[in-house]
Design a protein around this motif. Structure first.
Motif, PDB file in Angstrom:
ATOM      1  N   MET A   1      -4.758  -7.006 -12.367  1.00 12.17           N
ATOM      2  CA  MET A   1      -5.979  -7.229 -12.142  1.00 12.17           C
ATOM      3  C   MET A   1      -6.762  -7.658 -13.363  1.00 12.17           C
ATOM      4  O   MET A   1      -7.740  -8.761 -13.043  1.00 12.17           O
ATOM      5  CB  MET A   1      -6.771  -5.596 -11.987  1.00 12.17           C
ATOM      6  CG  MET A   1      -7.987  -5.608 -11.175  1.00 12.17           C
ATOM      7  SD  MET A   1      -7.690  -6.152  -9.657  1.00 12.17           S
ATOM      8  CE  MET A   1      -9.381  -6.435  -9.068  1.00 12.17           C
TER       9      MET A   1
ATOM     10  N   LEU B   1      -6.451 -11.526 -13.054  1.00 17.32           N
ATOM     11  CA  LEU B   1      -7.417 -12.215 -11.964  1.00 17.32           C
ATOM     12  C   LEU B   1      -8.637 -12.300 -12.537  1.00 17.32           C
ATOM     13  O   LEU B   1      -9.522 -13.378 -12.575  1.00 17.32           O
ATOM     14  CB  LEU B   1      -7.215 -11.484 -10.802  1.00 17.32           C
ATOM     15  CG  LEU B   1      -5.898 -11.496  -9.993  1.00 17.32           C
ATOM     16  CD1 LEU B   1      -6.167 -10.874  -8.607  1.00 17.32           C
ATOM     17  CD2 LEU B   1      -5.470 -12.919  -9.620  1.00 17.32           C
TER      18      LEU B   1
ATOM     19  N   GLU C   1       2.397 -19.264  -5.044  1.00 18.86           N
ATOM     20  CA  GLU C   1       2.678 -17.629  -5.176  1.00 18.86           C
ATOM     21  C   GLU C   1       3.869 -17.535  -4.221  1.00 18.86           C
ATOM     22  O   GLU C   1       4.388 -16.269  -4.273  1.00 18.86           O
ATOM     23  CB  GLU C   1       1.328 -17.066  -4.458  1.00 18.86           C
ATOM     24  CG  GLU C   1       0.423 -17.029  -5.396  1.00 18.86           C
ATOM     25  CD  GLU C   1      -1.008 -16.605  -4.936  1.00 18.86           C
ATOM     26  OE1 GLU C   1      -1.032 -15.945  -4.045  1.00 18.86           O
ATOM     27  OE2 GLU C   1      -1.978 -16.846  -5.866  1.00 18.86           O
ATOM     28  N   ASP C   2       3.854 -18.346  -3.265  1.00 22.14           N
ATOM     29  CA  ASP C   2       5.193 -18.292  -2.109  1.00 22.14           C
ATOM     30  C   ASP C   2       5.750 -19.646  -2.050  1.00 22.14           C
ATOM     31  O   ASP C   2       5.492 -20.440  -1.690  1.00 22.14           O
ATOM     32  CB  ASP C   2       4.538 -17.831  -0.975  1.00 22.14           C
ATOM     33  CG  ASP C   2       5.410 -17.538   0.091  1.00 22.14           C
ATOM     34  OD1 ASP C   2       6.834 -18.214   0.119  1.00 22.14           O
ATOM     35  OD2 ASP C   2       5.431 -16.806   1.168  1.00 22.14           O
TER      36      ASP C   2
ATOM     37  N   GLU D   1      -0.637 -18.841   2.238  1.00 21.82           N
ATOM     38  CA  GLU D   1       0.161 -17.919   1.465  1.00 21.82           C
ATOM     39  C   GLU D   1       0.369 -18.690  -0.141  1.00 21.82           C
ATOM     40  O   GLU D   1       0.821 -18.039  -0.919  1.00 21.82           O
ATOM     41  CB  GLU D   1       1.451 -17.709   2.319  1.00 21.82           C
ATOM     42  CG  GLU D   1       1.467 -16.757   3.259  1.00 21.82           C
ATOM     43  CD  GLU D   1       2.212 -16.608   4.354  1.00 21.82           C
ATOM     44  OE1 GLU D   1       3.350 -17.462   4.116  1.00 21.82           O
ATOM     45  OE2 GLU D   1       2.221 -15.713   4.974  1.00 21.82           O
TER      46      GLU D   1
ATOM     47  N   LYS E   1      -2.760 -17.349  -1.792  1.00 22.22           N
ATOM     48  CA  LYS E   1      -3.653 -16.146  -1.390  1.00 22.22           C
ATOM     49  C   LYS E   1      -4.361 -15.436  -2.440  1.00 22.22           C
ATOM     50  O   LYS E   1      -5.239 -14.958  -2.219  1.00 22.22           O
ATOM     51  CB  LYS E   1      -2.489 -15.650  -0.552  1.00 22.22           C
ATOM     52  CG  LYS E   1      -2.871 -14.237   0.451  1.00 22.22           C
ATOM     53  CD  LYS E   1      -2.037 -13.982   1.068  1.00 22.22           C
ATOM     54  CE  LYS E   1      -2.017 -12.724   1.857  1.00 22.22           C
ATOM     55  NZ  LYS E   1      -0.631 -12.287   2.872  1.00 22.22           N
ATOM     56  N   ASN E   2      -3.553 -14.810  -3.408  1.00 21.08           N
ATOM     57  CA  ASN E   2      -4.123 -14.015  -4.191  1.00 21.08           C
ATOM     58  C   ASN E   2      -5.319 -14.652  -5.133  1.00 21.08           C
ATOM     59  O   ASN E   2      -6.583 -13.983  -5.290  1.00 21.08           O
ATOM     60  CB  ASN E   2      -3.127 -13.385  -5.145  1.00 21.08           C
ATOM     61  CG  ASN E   2      -2.154 -12.362  -4.533  1.00 21.08           C
ATOM     62  OD1 ASN E   2      -2.540 -11.697  -3.474  1.00 21.08           O
ATOM     63  ND2 ASN E   2      -0.800 -12.549  -4.717  1.00 21.08           N
ATOM     64  N   ILE E   3      -5.131 -15.854  -5.389  1.00 20.49           N
ATOM     65  CA  ILE E   3      -6.115 -16.463  -5.986  1.00 20.49           C
ATOM     66  C   ILE E   3      -7.398 -16.894  -5.165  1.00 20.49           C
ATOM     67  O   ILE E   3      -8.714 -16.703  -5.713  1.00 20.49           O
ATOM     68  CB  ILE E   3      -5.553 -17.944  -6.820  1.00 20.49           C
ATOM     69  CG1 ILE E   3      -4.621 -17.661  -7.744  1.00 20.49           C
ATOM     70  CG2 ILE E   3      -6.822 -18.546  -7.273  1.00 20.49           C
ATOM     71  CD1 ILE E   3      -4.995 -17.234  -8.974  1.00 20.49           C
TER      72      ILE E   3
ATOM     73  N   PHE F   1      -8.144 -15.060  -2.521  1.00 25.66           N
ATOM     74  CA  PHE F   1      -9.049 -13.537  -2.270  1.00 25.66           C
ATOM     75  C   PHE F   1      -9.940 -13.486  -3.750  1.00 25.66           C
ATOM     76  O   PHE F   1     -10.818 -12.895  -3.577  1.00 25.66           O
ATOM     77  CB  PHE F   1      -8.218 -12.542  -2.495  1.00 25.66           C
ATOM     78  CG  PHE F   1      -7.514 -12.225  -0.714  1.00 25.66           C
ATOM     79  CD1 PHE F   1      -8.359 -12.705   0.022  1.00 25.66           C
ATOM     80  CD2 PHE F   1      -6.335 -11.953  -0.446  1.00 25.66           C
ATOM     81  CE1 PHE F   1      -7.932 -12.157   1.514  1.00 25.66           C
ATOM     82  CE2 PHE F   1      -5.633 -11.706   0.504  1.00 25.66           C
ATOM     83  CZ  PHE F   1      -6.566 -12.111   1.503  1.00 25.66           C
ATOM     84  N   SER F   2      -9.079 -13.883  -4.813  1.00 27.32           N
ATOM     85  CA  SER F   2      -9.799 -13.374  -6.146  1.00 27.32           C
ATOM     86  C   SER F   2     -11.154 -14.236  -6.535  1.00 27.32           C
ATOM     87  O   SER F   2     -12.180 -13.981  -6.833  1.00 27.32           O
ATOM     88  CB  SER F   2      -8.959 -13.768  -7.239  1.00 27.32           C
ATOM     89  OG  SER F   2      -9.631 -13.344  -8.513  1.00 27.32           O
TER      90      SER F   2
ATOM     91  N   ASN G   1     -12.282 -11.354   0.220  1.00 22.58           N
ATOM     92  CA  ASN G   1     -11.350 -11.062   1.191  1.00 22.58           C
ATOM     93  C   ASN G   1     -11.664 -10.949   2.708  1.00 22.58           C
ATOM     94  O   ASN G   1     -10.833 -10.891   3.338  1.00 22.58           O
ATOM     95  CB  ASN G   1     -10.631  -9.803   0.925  1.00 22.58           C
ATOM     96  CG  ASN G   1     -11.595  -8.585   1.039  1.00 22.58           C
ATOM     97  OD1 ASN G   1     -12.704  -8.720   1.523  1.00 22.58           O
ATOM     98  ND2 ASN G   1     -11.060  -7.249   0.683  1.00 22.58           N
TER      99      ASN G   1
END
Ligand SMILES: [Fe+2]
Length: 260
Positions: free
Chosen positions: A1, A4, A22-23, A86, A89-91, A93-94, A98
């Motif tokens: 966390m 991010l 990330e993938d 993918e 994705k996490n970046i 979202f951050s 979301n």
């Protein structure tokens, strides 16, 4: 966390982030699809060839039609958009949130050495119908550096740029590009990394003066419920992630609202 949060601060400070994908399998899927189709279109037999060498096999006059065929092909592939998301994705979202909207068609750019036919001089996407709430995820299929890459204005020069843009007579993109030349950063990004950037910051490219071809992809993402400009939900963007509470809210009808 914490990581991010740090990246969010960096994004606000610099206007962009360069991250490892990330993938990796998703990147491999995208890369193989592009490479196989492009080699096919250009009748390149060797499977060991590199996308860096595309300029050796394509005539300048056929470059754009080849690019368009390739864009159609990747956008018809059912997995492509999912894999694209993918990769970061996490970046995404951050940085955005979301609940997301994603551009319907992913763009592909091919910049062969010494070609000035498809340049994007300094611009912000907001100047041509994009909402300031959009961010661009930009994925190179080869290592990019210097003029083989794209440039972006340093975030700390954006206020100076804005003042210059509104006060002075230098309205032509080329004049502004010249004026701010030393404040533009060419982004070095390896294959296996991706860029996410604030498209409100002026950016663009110049003639690729390296001896390698750049193949890169770009696609916009935004918060699903953030304001849209000319590029609307439905025609240009589609919902990508909609949470249950929003689905319920969007479908809700007050009693008596429904016509029998
Ligand atoms: Fe742009």
């Amino acid at each position: 966390m914490k990581k991010l949060e740090k990246l969010n601060k960096k994004f606000l400070r610099d206007g962009y982030l360069i991250q490892n994908v990330e993938d990796k399998k998703a990147l491999q899927y995208i890369n193989s699809l592009i490479k196989n189709k492009l080699f096919n279109l250009l009748k390149i037999k060797s499977k060991s060839g590199s996308l860096d060498d595309v300029h050796k096999f394509v005539k300048k006059s056929e470059l754009n039609s080849t690019r368009l065929k390739l864009i159609n092909f990747i956008n018809e592939d059912k997995e492509f958009r999912k894999k694209y998301f993918e990769i970061g994705k996490n970046i995404i979202f951050s940085v955005i949130g979301n609940e997301l909207a994603m551009q319907n068609n992913i763009n592909l750019s091919i910049q062969i050495p010494q070609d000035d036919s498809s340049l994007l001089p300094l611009h912000s996407d907001t100047w041509s119908g994009d909402s300031p709430f959009e961010v661009v995820v930009w994925i190179p299929m080869v290592d990019v550096y210097n003029t083989k890459s794209m440039f972006i204005l340093k975030q700390n020069k954006s206020e100076k740029f804005r003042k210059y843009f509104s006060n002075k007579k230098l309205k032509l993109s080329s004049q502004l590009q010249k004026k701010f030349k030393k404040d533009l950063v060419f982004l070095n990004i390896k294959f296996g990394q991706f860029l996410i950037f604030n498209q409100n910051l002026p950016h663009g490219n110049v003639v690729n003066s390296t001896n390698e071809t750049r193949v890169s992809l770009n696609c916009r993402f935004k918060g699903l419920f953030t304001p849209y400009a000319q590029k609307k939900l439905g025609s240009f963007f589609s919902p990508l992630i909609v949470r249950p509470a929003s689905k319920i809210g969007l479908n809700y009808k007050f009693p008596g609202e429904e016509k029998e």
